[in-house]
Design a protein around this motif. Structure first.
Motif, PDB file in Angstrom:
ATOM      1  N   ARG A  12       0.829  -1.208   0.000  1.00 16.92           N
ATOM      2  CA  ARG A  12       0.000   0.000   0.000  1.00 16.92           C
ATOM      3  C   ARG A  12       0.865   1.260   0.000  1.00 16.92           C
ATOM      4  NH1 ARG A  12      -3.510   2.466  -2.262  1.00 16.92           N
ATOM      5  NH2 ARG A  12      -4.814   3.927  -1.093  1.00 16.92           N
ATOM      6  N   ILE A  13       1.958   1.237   0.742  1.00 20.86           N
ATOM      7  CA  ILE A  13       2.873   2.387   0.761  1.00 20.86           C
ATOM      8  C   ILE A  13       3.484   2.596  -0.625  1.00 20.86           C
ATOM      9  CG2 ILE A  13       5.099   3.212   1.633  1.00 20.86           C
ATOM     10  CD1 ILE A  13       4.328   1.884   4.330  1.00 20.86           C
ATOM     11  N   LEU A  14       3.901   1.487  -1.273  1.00 21.03           N
ATOM     12  CA  LEU A  14       4.440   1.580  -2.631  1.00 21.03           C
ATOM     13  C   LEU A  14       3.403   2.173  -3.577  1.00 21.03           C
ATOM     14  CD1 LEU A  14       6.596   0.923  -4.797  1.00 21.03           C
ATOM     15  CD2 LEU A  14       5.555  -1.350  -4.997  1.00 21.03           C
ATOM     16  N   GLY A  18       4.274   5.715  -5.091  1.00 22.67           N
ATOM     17  CA  GLY A  18       4.547   5.557  -6.520  1.00 22.67           C
ATOM     18  C   GLY A  18       3.520   6.256  -7.392  1.00 22.67           C
ATOM     19  N   ALA A  19       2.239   6.044  -7.093  1.00 20.64           N
ATOM     20  CA  ALA A  19       1.182   6.663  -7.892  1.00 20.64           C
ATOM     21  C   ALA A  19       1.207   8.180  -7.774  1.00 20.64           C
ATOM     22  CB  ALA A  19      -0.183   6.121  -7.466  1.00 20.64           C
ATOM     23  N   SER A  20       1.476   8.687  -6.586  1.00 22.74           N
ATOM     24  CA  SER A  20       1.525  10.144  -6.376  1.00 22.74           C
ATOM     25  C   SER A  20       2.658  10.776  -7.163  1.00 22.74           C
ATOM     26  CB  SER A  20       1.676  10.463  -4.889  1.00 22.74           C
ATOM     27  OG  SER A  20       0.567   9.981  -4.153  1.00 22.74           O
ATOM     28  N   LEU A  21       3.838  10.142  -7.130  1.00 21.48           N
ATOM     29  CA  LEU A  21       4.991  10.675  -7.860  1.00 21.48           C
ATOM     30  C   LEU A  21       4.754  10.647  -9.372  1.00 21.48           C
ATOM     31  CD1 LEU A  21       7.976   9.120  -5.859  1.00 21.48           C
ATOM     32  CD2 LEU A  21       7.255  11.511  -5.900  1.00 21.48           C
ATOM     33  N   ILE A  22       4.217   9.528  -9.864  1.00 24.16           N
ATOM     34  CA  ILE A  22       3.949   9.417 -11.303  1.00 24.16           C
ATOM     35  C   ILE A  22       2.913  10.452 -11.724  1.00 24.16           C
ATOM     36  CG2 ILE A  22       3.071   7.929 -13.137  1.00 24.16           C
ATOM     37  CD1 ILE A  22       4.112   5.536 -11.485  1.00 24.16           C
ATOM     38  N   ILE A 122      -4.453   5.672  -5.762  1.00 22.38           N
ATOM     39  CA  ILE A 122      -4.340   6.487  -4.552  1.00 22.38           C
ATOM     40  C   ILE A 122      -5.568   6.313  -3.659  1.00 22.38           C
ATOM     41  CG2 ILE A 122      -4.208   8.866  -3.689  1.00 22.38           C
ATOM     42  CD1 ILE A 122      -2.572   9.522  -6.255  1.00 22.38           C
ATOM     43  N   ARG A 123      -6.753   6.195  -4.268  1.00 21.75           N
ATOM     44  CA  ARG A 123      -7.983   6.016  -3.500  1.00 21.75           C
ATOM     45  C   ARG A 123      -8.088   4.632  -2.871  1.00 21.75           C
ATOM     46  NH1 ARG A 123     -12.848   8.265  -7.248  1.00 21.75           N
ATOM     47  NH2 ARG A 123     -12.673   6.100  -7.946  1.00 21.75           N
ATOM     48  N   GLY A 124      -7.291   3.683  -3.342  1.00 19.13           N
ATOM     49  CA  GLY A 124      -7.344   2.331  -2.786  1.00 19.13           C
ATOM     50  C   GLY A 124      -8.217   1.378  -3.563  1.00 19.13           C
TER      51      GLY A 124
END
Length: 207
Positions: A12-14, A18-22, A122-124
């Motif tokens: 979940r941390i990845l 990861g999604a936020s940076l991309i 990001i939303r899960g």
């Protein structure tokens, strides 16, 4: 059922980082694409219901790549062409797909159309890596492996996207998803992300 890693905090941390940076990196590209579609008077997003972790239904987002009334056009195509209908039932895709616009074809070949799914990650709703997101009607294709699919979040990418994308048969995609769930690790996720980036850049198996 399934690997404990699939529901771990590490994964979940990845996903979040990861999604936020991309998303930050690609946001200028996404904004330009949105403006182009808006100027054409064309809908920007295409939202479909997909099956997530534990069978929860969520709204999976993509940049629209098809003509207006694409679902209606599909029904009409399948109704008048038996061969096309059988192909759709077997593979859940058309190649070439007459509903896809010329600009939409470019978005698909570069995988830009899938970038809004970073918000789903990001939303899960989804993970960066996991089984391909499918609709409820496709669960039947997983047969006895439905529980395996439902034991994790579907992925923005996965083993099949990193291994030929459209060149991989539907049966092989299902097998790859099941194998991923059984063997998933943090190292495997990172390798799949790197292989996917290489496949996108080279456009291997792109349609």
């Amino acid at each position: 059922m399934g690997n404990k890693y699939l529901l771990s905090s590490k994964k979940r941390i990845l996903d979040i980082i990861g999604a936020s940076l991309i998303l930050i990196l690609v946001s200028p590209v996404v904004l330009i694409i949105f403006l182009i579609l808006l100027m054409d008077g064309f809908g920007v997003l295409y939202v479909q219901s997909r099956v997530g972790l534990g069978g929860r239904i969520f709204s999976c987002m993509k940049i629209r790549t098809m003509e207006r009334n694409a679902d209606k056009l599909l029904d009409e195509l399948l109704a008048r062409d038996e061969g096309l209908r059988r192909k759709w039932e077997q593979e859940r895709k058309l190649d070439p797909d007459p509903r896809v616009t010329s600009f939409g074809s470019f978005l698909r070949k570069t995988s830009i159309d899938e970038l809004p799914q970073l918000v789903n990650v990001i939303r899960g709703d989804m993970s960066l890596v996991g089984p391909r997101p499918i609709g409820e009607e496709e669960l039947a294709y997983y047969g006895d492996n439905q529980a395996s699919y439902l034991s994790t979040r579907p992925g923005l990418t996965g083993r099949w996207q990193a291994s030929g994308r459209s060149d991989v048969s539907y049966e092989r995609r299902v097998a790859m998803d099941v194998e991923y769930v059984a063997k998933a690790t943090l190292r495997m996720d990172i390798l799949i992300i790197l292989k996917t980036a290489r496949a996108v850049i080279s456009r291997a198996g792109a349609r």
